[in-house]
Scaffold this motif. Structure first.
Motif, short mmCIF file in Angstrom:
data_model
loop_
_atom_site.label_atom_id
_atom_site.label_comp_id
_atom_site.label_asym_id
_atom_site.label_seq_id
_atom_site.Cartn_x
_atom_site.Cartn_y
_atom_site.Cartn_z
N LYS A 80 -1.67 -3.34 -3.86
CA LYS A 80 -1.00 -4.13 -4.87
C LYS A 80 -0.69 -5.48 -4.22
CE LYS A 80 -0.88 -0.38 -7.32
NZ LYS A 80 -2.17 0.01 -7.78
N ILE A 114 0.87 -1.18 0.00
CA ILE A 114 0.00 0.00 0.00
C ILE A 114 0.90 1.22 0.00
CG2 ILE A 114 -1.79 1.28 1.23
CD1 ILE A 114 -2.61 -1.40 2.54
N ASP A 121 -6.13 1.11 -1.82
CA ASP A 121 -5.65 0.70 -3.14
C ASP A 121 -4.42 -0.16 -2.89
OD1 ASP A 121 -5.09 0.43 -5.83
OD2 ASP A 121 -4.12 2.40 -5.98
#
Length: 150
Positions: free
Chosen positions: A131, A15, A129
């Protein structure tokens, strides 16, 4: 409650360029929650995931669970698991629980999985959001849905 369970050789969650979760051998669990999910769903799903015999035994046969291997787990919230693609090309996420319902259920699931496994479970961050990096081992990917318990 729906989960995509992936057997991994390694997995991590990043993050804002910071690694917030990192495991080697274990499971990456993507978790989707709907409004009518309950504590019973949490217990059933956690037990199912802890005991899924998807790790190889000494004979190379998938016959061992995460609980038996004492592997690690990462749980990542994933509202898109409840996407509806019936109409058009833009998915609808109306079935996914809103944060005020989903966050407490997500946190309760993580705590239940920790109890079932007897160890800390790493997580992403709800609503962030993220990854997600993983090396799927096998590949082994299982979808488990509490609406299909029978």
């Amino acid at each position: 409650m729906k989960a995509v369970v992936q057997r991994v050789s390694k997995a991590s969650v990043i993050i804002e360029r910071e690694k917030v979760a990192n495991i080697n051998s274990g499971l990456l669990v993507l978790l989707g929650i709907v409004d009518d999910d309950t504590q019973e769903d949490i217990k059933w799903l956690s037990n199912k995931i802890s005991n899924l015999r998807i790790f190889s035994d000494e004979d190379g046969i998938m016959n061992t669970s995460l609980l038996q291997t004492q592997g690690d787990a990462i749980v990542v919230s994933q509202f898109t698991l409840h996407a509806s693609t019936k109409k058009g090309n833009r998915p609808s996420y109306l079935l996914a629980a809103k944060p005020d319902v989903a966050i407490p259920l997500y946190e309760a699931f993580v705590k239940q999985l920790e109890t079932d496994l007897g160890k800390k479970v790493q997580t992403g961050q709800f609503g962030a959001d993220m990854k997600v990096e993983l090396l799927n081992d096998g590949p082994v990917t299982i979808i488990v849905d509490t609406k299909n318990k029978q």
